[in-house]
Design a protein around this motif. Structure first.
Motif, mmCIF file in Angstrom:
data_model
loop_
_atom_site.group_PDB
_atom_site.id
_atom_site.type_symbol
_atom_site.label_atom_id
_atom_site.label_comp_id
_atom_site.label_asym_id
_atom_site.label_seq_id
_atom_site.Cartn_x
_atom_site.Cartn_y
_atom_site.Cartn_z
ATOM 1 N N TYR A 1 42.734 44.094 26.234
ATOM 2 C CA TYR A 1 43.247 42.960 25.481
ATOM 3 C C TYR A 1 43.429 41.776 26.424
ATOM 4 O O TYR A 1 43.615 41.930 27.614
ATOM 5 N N ASP A 2 43.339 40.598 25.825
ATOM 6 C CA ASP A 2 43.423 39.345 26.568
ATOM 7 C C ASP A 2 44.745 38.683 26.210
ATOM 8 O O ASP A 2 45.041 38.481 25.038
ATOM 9 N N ASP A 3 45.548 38.334 27.225
ATOM 10 C CA ASP A 3 46.847 37.720 26.948
ATOM 11 C C ASP A 3 46.770 36.205 26.782
ATOM 12 O O ASP A 3 47.781 35.551 26.551
ATOM 13 N N GLY A 4 45.577 35.626 26.899
ATOM 14 C CA GLY A 4 45.388 34.211 26.633
ATOM 15 C C GLY A 4 45.547 33.294 27.825
ATOM 16 O O GLY A 4 45.330 32.098 27.704
ATOM 17 N N SER A 5 45.927 33.819 28.975
ATOM 18 C CA SER A 5 46.080 32.937 30.135
ATOM 19 C C SER A 5 44.711 32.603 30.732
ATOM 20 O O SER A 5 43.717 33.255 30.449
ATOM 21 N N ALA A 6 44.682 31.576 31.583
ATOM 22 C CA ALA A 6 43.412 31.113 32.140
ATOM 23 C C ALA A 6 42.920 32.015 33.270
ATOM 24 O O ALA A 6 41.727 32.181 33.460
ATOM 25 N N VAL A 7 43.820 32.603 34.046
ATOM 26 C CA VAL A 7 43.459 33.422 35.195
ATOM 27 C C VAL A 7 44.125 34.788 35.046
ATOM 28 O O VAL A 7 45.283 34.888 34.665
ATOM 29 N N LEU B 1 30.003 31.536 37.559
ATOM 30 C CA LEU B 1 30.113 32.998 37.554
ATOM 31 C C LEU B 1 31.472 33.453 38.084
ATOM 32 O O LEU B 1 32.108 34.349 37.512
ATOM 33 N N SER B 2 31.922 32.831 39.161
ATOM 34 C CA SER B 2 33.213 33.202 39.743
ATOM 35 C C SER B 2 34.361 32.884 38.789
ATOM 36 O O SER B 2 35.292 33.672 38.641
ATOM 37 N N ALA B 3 34.290 31.717 38.156
ATOM 38 C CA ALA B 3 35.343 31.333 37.217
ATOM 39 C C ALA B 3 35.383 32.287 36.025
ATOM 40 O O ALA B 3 36.464 32.651 35.546
ATOM 41 N N TYR B 4 34.215 32.710 35.554
ATOM 42 C CA TYR B 4 34.180 33.658 34.440
ATOM 43 C C TYR B 4 34.833 34.987 34.829
ATOM 44 O O TYR B 4 35.601 35.557 34.067
ATOM 45 N N LEU B 5 34.524 35.465 36.029
ATOM 46 C CA LEU B 5 35.122 36.724 36.477
ATOM 47 C C LEU B 5 36.614 36.581 36.743
ATOM 48 O O LEU B 5 37.388 37.498 36.455
ATOM 49 N N ILE B 6 37.031 35.450 37.292
ATOM 50 C CA ILE B 6 38.449 35.232 37.573
ATOM 51 C C ILE B 6 39.258 35.161 36.287
ATOM 52 O O ILE B 6 40.430 35.516 36.276
ATOM 53 N N HIS B 7 38.644 34.735 35.203
ATOM 54 C CA HIS B 7 39.364 34.710 33.928
ATOM 55 C C HIS B 7 39.859 36.103 33.559
ATOM 56 O O HIS B 7 40.938 36.263 33.015
ATOM 57 N N GLY B 8 39.063 37.123 33.894
ATOM 58 C CA GLY B 8 39.468 38.493 33.587
ATOM 59 C C GLY B 8 40.471 39.041 34.586
ATOM 60 O O GLY B 8 41.529 39.539 34.218
ATOM 61 N N VAL B 9 40.143 38.977 35.857
ATOM 62 C CA VAL B 9 41.046 39.457 36.910
ATOM 63 C C VAL B 9 40.784 38.637 38.169
ATOM 64 O O VAL B 9 39.633 38.365 38.514
ATOM 65 N N TYR B 10 41.864 38.229 38.836
ATOM 66 C CA TYR B 10 41.725 37.372 40.005
ATOM 67 C C TYR B 10 41.516 38.210 41.255
ATOM 68 O O TYR B 10 42.266 39.139 41.525
ATOM 69 N N PHE B 11 40.484 37.873 42.004
ATOM 70 C CA PHE B 11 40.242 38.437 43.332
ATOM 71 C C PHE B 11 40.199 37.279 44.315
ATOM 72 O O PHE B 11 39.611 36.229 44.030
ATOM 73 N N ASP B 12 40.776 37.457 45.491
ATOM 74 C CA ASP B 12 40.745 36.417 46.510
ATOM 75 C C ASP B 12 39.314 36.044 46.893
ATOM 76 O O ASP B 12 39.025 34.880 47.190
#
Length: 158
Positions: free
Chosen positions: A115-121, A32-43
């Motif tokens: 839009y998604d720029d294609g990066s992992a994080v 779940l955390s990895a899925y959310l981090i893909h969109g926007v990173y939170f500490d």
């Protein structure tokens, strides 16, 4: 004279089952955390991932030293208690931080497109109509539900 073997008591059957449940829930939280981090990173979500990985290490140590006879010498009751207490502290902090992160999303916003720029994080960028407060990130209802699920599952892992 024979050398004494270290005496270790047998663990009840429920202890490895509980450790297996901890590993399973930490895998769910990691996903779940990895899925959310893909969109926007939170500490906070990065901390959840760290705590999941730490759980795997601690559980691996506890199970290996308990069930492999050549490694019994590396186990001690105080190490076991300290490792489990440390995990409780880490998961309690993860639960509180994730619940706090979830509570920060309180205003409805209008999203004009993402839009998604294609990066992992931190890959998703959205155009947002501003209201009362400047926002660094927005979350969908699914994202908010996932944050709530992470906080709740963190409580179960403890």
């Amino acid at each position: 004279m024979e050398s004494e073997k270290p005496s270790t008591g047998r663990q009840p059957i429920w202890i490895p089952i509980v450790h297996g449940g901890q590993v399973f829930l930490s895998v769910v939280i990691l996903g779940l955390s990895a899925y959310l981090i893909h969109g926007v990173y939170f500490d906070t979500l990065g901390y959840d991932i760290f705590t999941s990985l730490l759980t795997w290490l601690v559980v691996a140590y506890l199970l290996v030293t308990a069930y492999i006879s050549s490694l019994h010498k590396f186990t001690h009751i105080f190490i076991t208690i300290a490792a489990n207490a440390g995990l409780v502290v880490f998961w309690l902090a993860a639960m509180g931080a994730t619940a706090r992160l979830r509570s920060r999303f309180k205003y409805d916003v209008n999203i004009y497109g993402c839009y998604d720029d294609g990066s992992a994080v931190d890959s998703t960028t959205c155009l947002v109509g501003r209201g009362l407060e400047k926002r660094a990130a927005v979350a969908t209802k699914m994202g908010l539900s996932m944050m709530s699920a992470i906080a709740g599952l963190s409580a179960l892992v403890m």
